[in-house]
Design a protein around this motif. Structure first.
Motif, PDB file in Angstrom:
ATOM      1  N   ALA A  52      12.860   0.565 -33.863  1.00  0.00           N
ATOM      2  CA  ALA A  52      13.691   0.853 -33.456  1.00  0.00           C
ATOM      3  C   ALA A  52      15.067   0.153 -33.786  1.00  0.00           C
ATOM      4  CB  ALA A  52      13.810   0.414 -31.792  1.00  0.00           C
ATOM      5  N   SER A  53      16.283   0.415 -33.471  1.00  0.00           N
ATOM      6  CA  SER A  53      17.485  -0.114 -33.264  1.00  0.00           C
ATOM      7  C   SER A  53      17.349  -1.893 -33.054  1.00  0.00           C
ATOM      8  CB  SER A  53      18.585   0.494 -33.180  1.00  0.00           C
ATOM      9  OG  SER A  53      19.104   0.219 -31.792  1.00  0.00           O
ATOM     10  N   SER A  54      18.230  -3.058 -33.456  1.00  0.00           N
ATOM     11  CA  SER A  54      18.057  -4.124 -32.764  1.00  0.00           C
ATOM     12  C   SER A  54      18.142  -4.146 -31.473  1.00  0.00           C
ATOM     13  CB  SER A  54      19.167  -5.198 -33.309  1.00  0.00           C
ATOM     14  OG  SER A  54      20.070  -5.010 -33.375  1.00  0.00           O
ATOM     15  N   ASP A  55      19.526  -3.393 -31.319  1.00  0.00           N
ATOM     16  CA  ASP A  55      19.734  -3.903 -29.762  1.00  0.00           C
ATOM     17  C   ASP A  55      18.218  -3.391 -28.322  1.00  0.00           C
ATOM     18  OD1 ASP A  55      21.316  -4.268 -27.337  1.00  0.00           O
ATOM     19  OD2 ASP A  55      22.920  -3.648 -27.837  1.00  0.00           O
ATOM     20  N   MET A  56      18.772  -2.191 -28.658  1.00  0.00           N
ATOM     21  CA  MET A  56      17.979  -1.438 -27.706  1.00  0.00           C
ATOM     22  C   MET A  56      16.813  -1.627 -27.448  1.00  0.00           C
ATOM     23  SD  MET A  56      15.381   2.191 -27.761  1.00  0.00           S
ATOM     24  CE  MET A  56      15.351   2.948 -26.508  1.00  0.00           C
ATOM     25  N   GLY A  57      15.929  -1.995 -28.348  1.00  0.00           N
ATOM     26  CA  GLY A  57      14.322  -2.602 -29.436  1.00  0.00           C
ATOM     27  C   GLY A  57      14.383  -3.418 -28.893  1.00  0.00           C
TER      28      GLY A  57
ATOM     29  N   VAL B  82      15.888  -3.405 -24.364  1.00  0.00           N
ATOM     30  CA  VAL B  82      15.491  -2.711 -23.727  1.00  0.00           C
ATOM     31  C   VAL B  82      13.597  -2.304 -23.862  1.00  0.00           C
ATOM     32  CG1 VAL B  82      15.919  -0.035 -22.420  1.00  0.00           C
ATOM     33  CG2 VAL B  82      17.819  -1.918 -23.117  1.00  0.00           C
ATOM     34  N   LEU B  83      13.457  -1.881 -25.310  1.00  0.00           N
ATOM     35  CA  LEU B  83      12.086  -1.203 -25.304  1.00  0.00           C
ATOM     36  C   LEU B  83      11.196  -1.967 -25.645  1.00  0.00           C
ATOM     37  CD1 LEU B  83      10.664   1.901 -26.937  1.00  0.00           C
ATOM     38  CD2 LEU B  83      10.875   0.599 -28.788  1.00  0.00           C
TER      39      LEU B  83
ATOM     40  N   PRO C 104      10.240  -4.839 -23.554  1.00  0.00           N
ATOM     41  CA  PRO C 104       9.411  -4.261 -21.838  1.00  0.00           C
ATOM     42  C   PRO C 104       8.928  -3.905 -21.553  1.00  0.00           C
ATOM     43  CG  PRO C 104      12.119  -4.628 -21.900  1.00  0.00           C
ATOM     44  CD  PRO C 104      11.715  -4.843 -23.542  1.00  0.00           C
ATOM     45  N   TRP C 105       9.011  -2.267 -22.061  1.00  0.00           N
ATOM     46  CA  TRP C 105       8.815  -1.369 -21.349  1.00  0.00           C
ATOM     47  C   TRP C 105       7.509  -1.195 -22.280  1.00  0.00           C
ATOM     48  CZ3 TRP C 105      13.644   1.960 -22.423  1.00  0.00           C
ATOM     49  CH2 TRP C 105      14.317   1.982 -21.237  1.00  0.00           C
ATOM     50  N   LEU C 106       7.332  -1.459 -23.331  1.00  0.00           N
ATOM     51  CA  LEU C 106       6.419  -1.567 -24.218  1.00  0.00           C
ATOM     52  C   LEU C 106       4.775  -2.078 -23.755  1.00  0.00           C
ATOM     53  CD1 LEU C 106       7.376  -1.822 -28.409  1.00  0.00           C
ATOM     54  CD2 LEU C 106       7.025   0.296 -26.391  1.00  0.00           C
ATOM     55  N   GLU C 107       5.411  -3.452 -23.049  1.00  0.00           N
ATOM     56  CA  GLU C 107       4.693  -4.379 -22.679  1.00  0.00           C
ATOM     57  C   GLU C 107       3.865  -4.165 -21.448  1.00  0.00           C
ATOM     58  OE1 GLU C 107       7.078  -7.494 -21.658  1.00  0.00           O
ATOM     59  OE2 GLU C 107       6.420  -8.540 -24.356  1.00  0.00           O
TER      60      GLU C 107
ATOM     61  N   VAL D 223       8.501   6.031 -22.196  1.00  0.00           N
ATOM     62  CA  VAL D 223       9.491   5.652 -22.431  1.00  0.00           C
ATOM     63  C   VAL D 223      11.009   6.627 -21.907  1.00  0.00           C
ATOM     64  CG1 VAL D 223      11.544   4.992 -24.163  1.00  0.00           C
ATOM     65  CG2 VAL D 223       9.470   4.782 -24.256  1.00  0.00           C
ATOM     66  N   ALA D 224      10.758   7.935 -22.021  1.00  0.00           N
ATOM     67  CA  ALA D 224      11.974   8.763 -20.769  1.00  0.00           C
ATOM     68  C   ALA D 224      11.860   8.508 -19.647  1.00  0.00           C
ATOM     69  CB  ALA D 224      11.308  10.414 -21.036  1.00  0.00           C
TER      70      ALA D 224
END
Length: 257
Positions: free
Chosen positions: A47-52, A55-56, A58-61, A239-240
C-alpha cells in the motif's frame, strides 16, 4: 547437480500456482470441517505510505480480530510494487494501474483528490477561492520516480484546468505531504480517503469546493484473478465497507465534483 537443486523458471511458475491452489483448498477444507466460513494464512499486501500507515493499518488490525488465523506481511511504499517479481499477493492503490494485464478490483470507486490546508496556514496566508490563486501559495508537491507532480488538474462546467504550482516542500512520501499540511506548511492535493478524518476533525480545511477535482478511485490490484483467494475477497469487502463508513463518505460524490 548431484549436490544441489535449483528450480527452473517454468518450475517457479508451477510452484506459485500450486501454492495458491493449496491455500484455496486448505481454506475450503477448513470451512467444511468447521461448518462456518473461516480463513487463514499469510496475506502479503502492499500500500502507499499515507493510506497504508494512517488508514489501512488499523483496518487490518480490526480484520485480524475477526479472523485471527490470518496474518499480514505489509509493505508500505509510494512506488507501485512489481506484482510479478515481488512477493505481493495484492496491493491497495489510488488510480487504475497503467499495466492493463493487472486485475484492478474497485474498493472506493468515488474517491477523489481534495485541496486541503490547515486553519493556521489559511489564517496566515489567506484562503484561495479558485485553483488559479494557488500560484500565490506554497504548495506541497509529491515526487515519484524523480518526477515532481507540480501540475494539478481541475475542471468546472466541463472545462478542464491545469495549474502549475510551486513551493519549497517536495517529497517522495505521501504521508509527509499530509504531515506538512497539518503543520501549516502549505496547500496539499490529497486523496480524500487519506485526509477524511482530518477534514472531519477540522485539522484540515477543504479548499475550492466548487471545482471538480481529479478522480483517484481506490483499487485492490492483483496480478491474476485466480489469486483472489477467499481471504483476499473478504479483505476487499471489509476495506470497501470501512471506506464507506469514513466520516463524510455519504457526501463523497459531491466533494470536489
Amino acid at each position: 547437480s548431484t549436490r544441489s537443486l535449483r528450480v527452473t523458471p517454468e518450475g517457479a511458475v508451477v510452484r506459485e500456482h500450486a501454492r495458491l491452489a493449496l491455500t484455496t483448498l486448505g481454506e475450503g477444507q477448513q470451512a467444511l470441517s468447521t461448518g462456518r466460513h473461516q480463513v487463514q494464512g499469510v496475506l502479503r499486501l502492499a500500500a502507499s505510505s499515507d493510506m497504508g500507515r494512517n488508514v489501512l493499518l488499523p483496518w487490518l488490525e480490526d480484520f485480524q480480530d475477526q479472523h485471527p488465523q490470518v496474518r499480514f506481511r505489509l509493505t508500505l511504499s509510494d512506488r507501485m510494487a512489481n506484482m510479478y517479481s515481488e512477493p505481493v499477493d495484492a496491493a491497495f492503490r489510488h488510480g487504475k494501474p497503467r499495466d492493463s494485464s493487472l486485475v484492478a478490483l474497485p474498493v472506493a470507486p468515488d474517491n477523489r483528490r481534495v485541496l486541503v490546508a490547515s486553519p493556521a496556514y489559511l489564517q496566515a496566508r489567506g484562503t484561495p477561492s479558485t485553483p488559479q490563486e494557488l500560484a500565490q501559495h506554497d504548495c506541497l508537491c509529491f515526487m515519484l520516480g524523480g518526477e515532481v507532480n507540480d501540475r494539478w488538474t481541475f475542471a468546472r462546467d466541463g472545462q478542464p484546468l491545469a495549474v502549475r504550482v510551486q513551493g519549497g516542500h517536495v517529497t517522495n512520501d505521501g504521508d509527509v505531504v499530509r504531515r506538512w499540511a497539518l503543520a501549516g506548511r502549505g496547500v496539499g492535493y490529497k486523496a480524500w480517503i487519506d485526509v477524511a478524518h482530518d477534514l472531519a476533525a477540522g485539522r484540515l480545511v477543504q479548499l475550492c469546493p466548487a471545482w471538480d477535482t481529479e478522480p483517484v478511485p481506490l483499487y485492490m490490484v492483483l496480478p491474476d484473478r485466480r489469486q483472489l483467494t477467499p481471504a483476499l475477497r473478504l479483505l476487499r469487502e471489509f476495506v470497501a465497507q470501512a471506506c464507506a463508513a469514513l466520516p463524510g463518505a455519504e457526501n463523497l460524490s459531491q466533494i470536489g465534483h
